[in-house]
Write a protein that holds these residues in place. Sequence first.
Motif, short mmCIF file in Angstrom:
data_model
loop_
_atom_site.label_atom_id
_atom_site.label_comp_id
_atom_site.label_asym_id
_atom_site.label_seq_id
_atom_site.Cartn_x
_atom_site.Cartn_y
_atom_site.Cartn_z
N LYS A 1 19.31 62.82 -1.63
CA LYS A 1 19.85 61.72 -2.43
C LYS A 1 18.80 61.20 -3.41
N PHE A 2 19.28 60.92 -4.62
CA PHE A 2 18.46 60.31 -5.66
C PHE A 2 18.85 58.84 -5.77
N VAL A 3 17.90 57.95 -5.54
CA VAL A 3 18.16 56.52 -5.46
C VAL A 3 17.39 55.78 -6.54
N ALA A 4 18.05 54.89 -7.23
CA ALA A 4 17.40 54.03 -8.22
C ALA A 4 17.30 52.61 -7.67
N ILE A 5 16.14 52.00 -7.85
CA ILE A 5 15.96 50.58 -7.53
C ILE A 5 15.90 49.83 -8.85
N ILE A 6 16.80 48.87 -9.02
CA ILE A 6 16.85 48.09 -10.26
C ILE A 6 16.70 46.61 -9.94
N GLY A 7 16.39 45.85 -10.98
CA GLY A 7 16.26 44.41 -10.83
C GLY A 7 15.30 43.87 -11.87
N PRO A 8 15.26 42.56 -12.05
CA PRO A 8 14.40 41.96 -13.07
C PRO A 8 12.92 42.24 -12.79
N SER A 9 12.10 42.09 -13.81
CA SER A 9 10.65 42.19 -13.62
C SER A 9 10.20 41.15 -12.60
N GLY A 10 9.34 41.58 -11.69
CA GLY A 10 8.86 40.66 -10.66
C GLY A 10 9.77 40.50 -9.47
N ALA A 11 10.85 41.29 -9.43
CA ALA A 11 11.83 41.14 -8.33
C ALA A 11 11.33 41.70 -7.01
N GLY A 12 10.35 42.63 -7.06
CA GLY A 12 9.84 43.24 -5.84
C GLY A 12 10.00 44.74 -5.79
N LYS A 13 10.41 45.36 -6.90
CA LYS A 13 10.67 46.80 -6.90
C LYS A 13 9.40 47.61 -6.60
N THR A 14 8.31 47.28 -7.29
CA THR A 14 7.07 48.01 -7.07
C THR A 14 6.51 47.72 -5.69
N THR A 15 6.69 46.51 -5.20
CA THR A 15 6.24 46.17 -3.85
C THR A 15 6.92 47.06 -2.82
N ILE A 16 8.20 47.34 -3.02
CA ILE A 16 8.91 48.23 -2.10
C ILE A 16 8.28 49.62 -2.09
N LEU A 17 8.02 50.17 -3.28
CA LEU A 17 7.42 51.51 -3.34
C LEU A 17 6.04 51.52 -2.69
N ARG A 18 5.24 50.51 -2.96
CA ARG A 18 3.89 50.45 -2.38
C ARG A 18 3.95 50.26 -0.87
N SER A 19 5.00 49.63 -0.39
CA SER A 19 5.18 49.50 1.05
C SER A 19 5.58 50.85 1.67
N LEU A 20 6.42 51.59 0.98
CA LEU A 20 6.93 52.84 1.54
C LEU A 20 5.83 53.86 1.80
N ASN A 21 4.78 53.86 0.96
CA ASN A 21 3.67 54.77 1.26
C ASN A 21 2.45 54.02 1.80
N GLN A 22 2.70 52.75 2.18
CA GLN A 22 1.69 51.91 2.84
C GLN A 22 0.41 51.74 2.04
N LEU A 23 0.55 51.63 0.72
CA LEU A 23 -0.57 51.22 -0.11
C LEU A 23 -0.84 49.73 0.05
N ILE A 24 0.17 49.00 0.52
CA ILE A 24 -0.01 47.61 0.92
C ILE A 24 0.54 47.46 2.33
N LYS A 25 0.04 46.46 3.03
CA LYS A 25 0.51 46.18 4.38
C LYS A 25 1.54 45.06 4.35
N ASP A 26 2.68 45.33 4.94
CA ASP A 26 3.74 44.33 4.98
C ASP A 26 3.49 43.35 6.12
N ASP A 27 4.28 42.30 6.13
CA ASP A 27 4.14 41.29 7.19
C ASP A 27 4.94 41.67 8.44
N SER A 28 6.12 42.27 8.24
CA SER A 28 6.94 42.63 9.39
C SER A 28 8.02 43.61 8.95
N GLY A 29 8.67 44.22 9.95
CA GLY A 29 9.74 45.17 9.67
C GLY A 29 9.37 46.57 10.11
#
Length: 251
Positions: A29-57
Amino acid sequence: MLEVKNLEKSYQKDKTALKDISFSIEPGKFVAIIGPSGAGKTTILRSLNQLIKDDSGQILLDNQDLRTANKAELRKHRRQIGMIFQNYNLVERLTVIENVLHGRLGYKSTLAGVFGRYTEDEKKEAMVLLDKVGLKEFALQRCSELSGGQKQRVGIARSLIQHPKVILCDEPIASLDPISAQTVMQLLKELTEEFNIICIANLHQINIAKKYADQIIGIRKGELVFDEPAADLSEATLAELYDQPVTKELK
């Protein structure tokens, strides 16, 4: 299968970047994440490969939680997650095939990586992948001599040689002209299906997301607003997502 469950991230006590984000994506599946600038799109990608550490989940890739992995386990997981960047992230002075082969560095010892010791099978595979992205004849050319669209196709080949389960794309066509953008998106769509992988792309262009994505995830102020097939994205949802009616050019 990629499953994200109740993911949360705050950079400050009063600034929530992600709030209770949950979604799942099947291979192929090819998935697009959309939303306004600053919505959290890049944060999601950086979380998925753990370039940043999330708080929970949880971030489950084939039922293995990336968030609880130790350093050695995370290094192995990252082999399975390719990245395609807006600014290409290539070594400009090196040749096209050398840049593609860099996708194998996660499988190499430090010494082998430093000296560029790749097997003949790896070199042959790199050429096959360059052929798939239409750049076989450019294999020995320096990346500095390529156009933006060609560089992005090198990035695609570099990701695929990792043998990934997931490819993450952060605004992959933001710097490209319309023709190059279509070429890159079509390649991503076709290769996602051919290799039965998951491809997730952050996009600002709603019309492109609707045309190429199987599934669209809409993020607003760190919260999930939409997670459905691309065909189900309505004008009402877009208005909610962007806090205003979306112009015809973006649709």
